[in-house]
Design an enzyme around this catalytic site. Structure first.
Site, PDB file in Angstrom:
ATOM      1  N   ASP A  57       0.905  -1.097  -0.171  1.00 31.32           N
ATOM      2  CA  ASP A  57       0.039   0.108  -0.203  1.00 31.32           C
ATOM      3  C   ASP A  57       0.879   1.102   0.001  1.00 31.32           C
ATOM      4  O   ASP A  57       1.286   1.558   1.138  1.00 31.32           O
ATOM      5  CB  ASP A  57      -1.000  -0.183   1.158  1.00 31.32           C
ATOM      6  N   LYS A 118       3.245  11.949  -3.461  1.00 31.98           N
ATOM      7  CA  LYS A 118       2.465  11.272  -4.517  1.00 31.98           C
ATOM      8  C   LYS A 118       1.435  12.148  -5.256  1.00 31.98           C
ATOM      9  O   LYS A 118       0.826  11.738  -6.198  1.00 31.98           O
ATOM     10  CB  LYS A 118       1.552  10.299  -3.486  1.00 31.98           C
ATOM     11  N   GLU A 222      -7.121   0.960  -4.486  1.00 36.80           N
ATOM     12  CA  GLU A 222      -7.026   1.030  -3.032  1.00 36.80           C
ATOM     13  C   GLU A 222      -8.274   0.291  -2.458  1.00 36.80           C
ATOM     14  O   GLU A 222      -8.358  -0.537  -1.697  1.00 36.80           O
ATOM     15  CB  GLU A 222      -6.648   2.201  -2.331  1.00 36.80           C
ATOM     16  N   ASP A 247     -13.438   4.881   1.589  1.00 33.93           N
ATOM     17  CA  ASP A 247     -11.744   4.825   2.128  1.00 33.93           C
ATOM     18  C   ASP A 247     -11.305   6.151   2.088  1.00 33.93           C
ATOM     19  O   ASP A 247     -11.187   7.027   1.086  1.00 33.93           O
ATOM     20  CB  ASP A 247     -11.119   4.054   0.987  1.00 33.93           C
TER      21      ASP A 247
END
Length: 658
Positions: A57, A118, A222, A247
């Site tokens: 992850d 990111k 994800e 999420d």
């Protein structure tokens, strides 16, 4: 599963476009994790069987790595014993630091500590998200022909790194964590990405893995990974269950609707925001306390980056505390101009500051339900994933939206994504466990894909939430006599006008057989693989030959030469890092040896072993070596080893080491 569709459209240059669509679904065996991310006793495969693939992850704020072996998933702790590793990289005059050590340096050396990178990967420098984040980051981001690069001071030199290189450093760290735990080399991984990632961001993530020396078995969304973590023990359920994955992590937000029946996972829809997460709540708190500090002290600390970083860390801790308490304290000594800052914040005030952010997530929930062609009463389970779902107000808003339905908190929100990725990795490496052969996954595209037609209109080629992998064939012709090349702009996004969508680049098809306009027929095939990455090929019908297709312009993929250079650089950096690690180990060994022997000599009655002269002589040698150690902090490994032998030789034959 398949369908065919034909349409006639006009591109911007007036050429006729005949569209033929062929849709394929991929039957990929995937296993799923259990309801919680603690170890589950699945049917064991071969005991202690070597594992070649891991699940990673790669998070905006934290990263996590897991492995499936001996019939269960194990989330692997780092050297500090933590199962989550901060996605931070710090550069010093001696080495780079990754994870907890890097995050601890943020307040000391913020300009050379890189985080939340990111949000740069696969994006142009001029992207509004890049520009917005640059204003808040303490490190420098520069423009290199529209590619953002991070500039830091490393080993007393100014260095520039791409987001892919920084991401590869985190992946190298996760790879090393797994290898230390497993005791052997790891070569392959399943890596998770936000569902909102476009083609460029996905390809850049693959490039980062390549730089890190990892073969990417699969990129998986994800929220899909989290669904796998939830659903393995639901395989025997014969009735279809619709689950919604909510999420909310530190830096990204995803919602997916997935149907599950007898181990078959079919993603019905997925959406989200790759630039929103729990850290946005932290920033609201920082702004609130900056204003409070100004009112109390008539001082403005908004330009003091060091103070802001310390305040942000305190706000992060306060946010966590408010998930279980109604009140949290902020206590920072000498925050700004030697002024101490002490304050409190209530849960009610925190919720008021972020109320609009919390409610905005419901728009994505509604969007996902609409795309899945479901209403909220058709959702059987709402699964919480991501550390920010621990916020009580987030849970209340979501529960109220679903008319009081109990939210499923059975999986560890921090580890579920890595857990699902580890199972996916086991399946793709042909794990022999029976449980891993029962699950099928059908994932979908996260964005619509289209070309630019007349008046900048987005003509959709592939709709969002189309099952992967897929193949679409378009037939193009020319609008000008004797054209030798055709150029078509390709976009991703959901807006009707191309200027509001993401430009992937220009498809250049060249050469083609010169002919009168409308005569040439060029079949352009759009092939999107299970990773959500686009590949393009073209065939000219007149000659029957495959034509060279290039995607140029705005796509941020690294060139082959750039990628090769970064791979070589990463190897060099790893070697340097290993050398530095061995040097530090030798230094610490020498320091510990001297300290332990001096402690024993000063703390025990050793007259029966040494007389006073012998004892004084040993202590003098150790003191001399300790002084040398303080002066020569940056000596070589061999020098520390030589001094250790000198210290050992100072002892008579009788040893105190035991």
């Amino acid at each position: 599963m398949g369908c065919t569709q034909s349409q006639n459209r006009k591109t911007k240059n007036g050429s006729n476009v005949h569209v033929t669509e062929t849709r394929h679904s991929d039957t990929i065996s995937i296993n799923d994790s259990e309801s919680s991310t603690s170890s589950n006793d699945f049917e064991s495969s071969t005991s202690n069987e070597p594992v070649s693939a891991i699940g990673i992850d790669l998070g905006t704020s934290y990263s996590c790595v897991g492995v499936f072996r001996n019939g269960k998933v194990e989330i692997i702790p780092n050297e500090q014993g933590n199962r989550l590793t901060p996605s931070y990289v710090a550069f010093t005059d001696r080495q780079w630091l990754i994870g907890d050590e890097a995050k601890n340096r943020l307040s000391i050396n913020p300009q050379d500590t890189v985080f939340h990178f990111k949000r740069l990967i696969g994006r142009k420098f001029s992207d509004s998200i890049v520009q917005s984040n640059m204003k808040r980051w303490p490190f420098k981001v520069i423009n290199d022909y529209e590619k953002p690069k991070i500039e830091v001071k490393y080993k007393n030199q100014i260095k520039q790194f791409t987001p892919e290189e920084i991401s590869s450093m985190i992946l190298i760290k996760m790879k090393h964590i797994a290898e230390s735990y497993l005791g052997h080399t790891v070569t392959s991984a399943v890596i998770t990405v936000p569902a909102s990632f476009n083609d460029s961001q996905r390809q850049s993530t693959r490039d980062a893995a390549t730089i890190a020396g990892l073969k990417v078995l699969r990129l998986i969304n994800e929220s899909t990974a989290a669904a796998i973590a939830y659903g393995l023990d639901k395989q025997e359920i014969s009735n279809e269950r619709n689950i919604l994955i909510y999420d909310l992590g530190g830096g990204t937000f995803n919602v997916s609707v997935i149907s599950l029946i007898k181990g078959i996972f079919e993603v019905k829809s997925t959406t989200g925001d790759g630039d929103f997460g729990g850290e946005d709540c932290d920033k609201r708190m920082v702004k609130y306390f900056v204003e409070e500090f100004r009112q109390k002290n008539q001082k403005n600390l908004s330009e003091n980056k060091h103070a802001l970083r310390r305040l942000l860390r305190a706000c992060e801790h306060a946010k966590v505390a408010l998930s279980s308490s109604s009140l949290a304290s902020i206590e920072i000594d000498s925050l700004h101009e030697d002024i101490d800052f002490y304050s409190t914040i209530t849960r009610a005030r925190f919720e008021e500051l972020n109320d609009d952010l919390f409610y905005s997530t419901l728009e994505s929930v509604k969007y996902a339900l609409h795309d899945a062609k479901m209403n909220k009463s058709q959702i059987h389970e709402v699964i919480l994933v991501g550390g920010s779902t621990r916020i009580p107000k987030v849970q209340k808003i979501l529960q109220d939206f679903f008319n009081g339905k109990q939210l499923n908190k059975s999986i560890n929100p921090d580890e579920a994504v890595a857990y699902g990725a580890a199972i996916q990795a086991a399946i793709l490496t042909e794990n022999k466990s029976k449980q891993l052969k029962k699950v099928l996954l059908f994932d979908v595209t996260s964005h619509s894909l289209g070309i630019e037609s007349a008046d900048d209109v987005m003509t959709v080629v592939v709709e969002r939430n189309t099952i992967l992998p897929l193949k679409r064939i378009h037939t193009f012709t020319t609008s000008v006599d004797f054209q030798q090349c055709v150029a078509i702009k390709l976009f991703q996004g959901e807006r009707s006008m191309t200027k509001k969508n993401h430009l992937l680049g220009t498809i250049d098809i060249c050469p083609i057989t010169p002919a009168l306009k409308g005569v040439p027929e060029i079949q352009l095939t759009f092939d999107i693989d299970v990773n959500g990455i686009l590949n393009i090929s073209a065939v000219e019908k007149i000659s029957g030959k495959e034509k060279k297709v290039t995607l140029t312009g705005s796509k941020m993929q690294l060139s082959k030469d750039e990628l090769e250079r970064m791979i070589n650089d990463a190897k060099i950096y790893q070697i340097e890092d290993e050398i530095e690690g061995e040097r530090l180990e030798a230094k610490n060994l020498l320091r510990s040896y001297c300290f332990n022997i001096k402690t024993k000599l000063n703390g025990e009655n050793l007259e029966y072993i040494f007389n006073d002269d012998e004892k004084k002589k040993i202590i003098d040698v150790l003191e001399e070596i300790s002084l040398w150690l303080e002066i020569n902090q940056f000596a070589k490994k061999e020098e520390f080893e030589h001094k250790l032998k000198e210290a050992e030789n100072a002892l008579p034959e009788q040893s105190l080491e035991d």
